[in-house]
Scaffold this active site. Structure first.
Site, short mmCIF file in Angstrom:
data_model
loop_
_atom_site.label_atom_id
_atom_site.label_comp_id
_atom_site.label_asym_id
_atom_site.label_seq_id
_atom_site.Cartn_x
_atom_site.Cartn_y
_atom_site.Cartn_z
N ARG A 104 0.89 -1.18 0.00
CA ARG A 104 0.00 0.00 0.00
C ARG A 104 0.92 1.22 0.00
O ARG A 104 1.72 1.42 0.92
CB ARG A 104 -0.90 0.01 1.23
N HIS A 131 -7.42 0.74 -6.38
CA HIS A 131 -7.60 -0.08 -5.17
C HIS A 131 -8.32 -1.38 -5.58
O HIS A 131 -9.48 -1.61 -5.22
CB HIS A 131 -8.43 0.70 -4.14
N GLN A 134 -10.26 -3.96 -3.09
CA GLN A 134 -11.59 -3.56 -2.61
C GLN A 134 -12.67 -3.99 -3.61
O GLN A 134 -13.77 -4.37 -3.24
CB GLN A 134 -11.63 -2.05 -2.39
N ASP A 219 -17.14 7.15 -1.72
CA ASP A 219 -15.89 7.05 -0.95
C ASP A 219 -15.63 8.46 -0.40
O ASP A 219 -16.31 9.42 -0.79
CB ASP A 219 -14.77 6.59 -1.90
N CYS A 259 -16.40 1.69 0.66
CA CYS A 259 -15.23 0.86 1.03
C CYS A 259 -14.82 1.05 2.48
O CYS A 259 -14.16 0.20 3.05
CB CYS A 259 -14.07 1.15 0.09
N ARG A 287 -13.59 -8.53 2.22
CA ARG A 287 -12.16 -8.31 1.95
C ARG A 287 -11.38 -9.57 2.34
O ARG A 287 -10.46 -10.00 1.64
CB ARG A 287 -11.63 -7.11 2.75
N1 NVA Z 1 -9.88 6.74 -1.55
C1 NVA Z 1 -9.51 6.33 -0.21
C2 NVA Z 1 -9.75 4.87 -0.02
C3 NVA Z 1 -9.45 4.37 1.37
C4 NVA Z 1 -9.67 2.89 1.51
C5 NVA Z 1 -8.06 6.69 0.05
O1 NVA Z 1 -7.23 6.48 -0.84
O2 NVA Z 1 -7.76 7.20 1.12
N1 CP Z 2 -11.26 -0.05 2.54
C1 CP Z 2 -10.00 -0.09 2.96
O1 CP Z 2 -9.07 -0.37 2.19
O2 CP Z 2 -9.84 0.14 4.29
P1 CP Z 2 -8.47 0.34 5.07
O3 CP Z 2 -7.88 1.67 4.64
O4 CP Z 2 -8.87 0.34 6.51
O5 CP Z 2 -7.54 -0.79 4.75
#
Ligand code: NVA
Ligand code: CP
Length: 302
Positions: A104, A131, A134, A219, A259, A287
């Site tokens: 990540r 992502h 997800q 989101d 998500c 997930r």
């Molecule tokens: N769009 C959000 C998704 C978090 C799971 C982010 O990148 O922070």
């Molecule tokens: N939806 C998601 O990826 O959550 P986290 O940021 O908690 O991993």
């Protein structure tokens, strides 16, 4: 056999993705029935987190344990990555010791560079651009509640961000129509829209986009790394909230997904997670199951 990676949904064929969702549903059933499974016994997943996470970390770590393997949590703070060791050197070393690597991070290019020299499968666990993990959970959740998503209409409300881009890929791979309701200046990448213009349309009005849809999804307005823009975004996105009024324009049995984490009072109204259309807790749980299927697919070719 060349090493397979999962950097976006397009790394797997539509047939492989369908099979993966079937496997995820079967794994969930077996796990709920208390079946013991050791398909990944003695296997190790390395997990590199350069951004925060709750769901992704817990689901990958629990998933490896449930399949008889182990997971290592690695943060840049405690590894040489944080002190500037090149990503390719890190990849060559970690992928000689672990059976798969999950990352990540910020730049999507980082996971591409990591994968380009990796000896084992690399999984994108969120970048600024995509992502895909997800979406596996979201597609499993739709299938469980409503059957095949083929030909359905999904409405994305909000930022044209990493999740939105993965929904565009999903529209292509799972063959559904996607309406994107976003303010001007917050569209997904033009090339991605152009490549998927058959199935994907940008509609400015959230009401128009929601009308008759089979699913509404949103989101956060400001993603990780965009904290400085929060105030400006709150203004620009104010009309782009999923609430019971917007939901009532969709099909009578439309689903609502997010998500998570969610910001009540921003992209969703206060009680939207508890709305009768909401499947967000199943979505979060999935997930675990979807990624167990992904890990088996990538590590042992199941
Ligand atoms: N769009 C959000 C998704 C978090 C799971 C982010 O990148 O922070
Ligand atoms: N939806 C998601 O990826 O959550 P986290 O940021 O908690 O991993």
């Amino acid at each position: 056999m060349p090493v397979r990676h999962f950097l976006t949904l397009t790394d797997l064929s539509p047939e492989e993705l369908d099979q993966l969702i079937d496997n995820a549903i079967a794994l969930k059933k077996g796990w709920r029935a208390g079946e013991v499974r050791d398909s990944l016994k003695n296997r190790v997943l390395a997990m590199i987190f350069e951004k925060s996470s709750t769901r992704t970390r817990v689901s990958f770590e629990a998933g490896m344990a449930q399949l008889g393997g182990a997971a290592l949590f690695l943060s840049p703070k405690d590894t040489q990555l944080g002190r500037g060791e090149p990503i390719e050197d890190t990849s060559r070393v970690i992928s000689r010791m672990a059976d798969a690597v999950m990352i990540r991070t910020f730049d999507h290019e980082t996971v591409e560079r990591f994968a380009s020299v990796a000896a084992t499968p690399v999984i994108n666990a969120l970048t600024d651009d995509y992502h895909p993990c997800q979406l596996l959970a979201d597609m499993q959740t739709f299938r469980e509640h409503r059957g095949s998503i083929r030909g359905a209409t999904v409405t994305w409300v909000g930022d044209g961000n990493n999740m939105c881009a993965s929904y565009i890929n999903a529209a292509q791979q799972f063959d559904f129509n996607l309406r994107i309701a976003c303010p001007e200046g917050y569209e997904p990448a033009k090339a991605l829209l152009d490549d998927n213009s058959e199935r994907v349309t940008v509609i400015r009005s959230p009401e128009e986009a929601a009308r008759g849809a089979d699913m509404l999804v949103t989101d956060v307005w400001a993603s990780m790394g965009q904290e400085d823009e929060q105030k400006a975004r709150a203004k620009d996105f104010a009309p782009y909230q999923i609430n019971p009024e917007l939901m009532s324009l969709a099909h009578a049995d439309a689903l609502f997904m997010h998500c998570l984490p969610a910001h009540r009072g921003e992209e969703i109204s206060q009680h939207m997670l508890e709305h009768s259309s909401s499947v967000v807790w199943d979505e979060a749980e999935n997930r675990l199951h979807a990624q167990k299927a992904l890990l088996e697919f990538l590590i042992i070719g199941a």
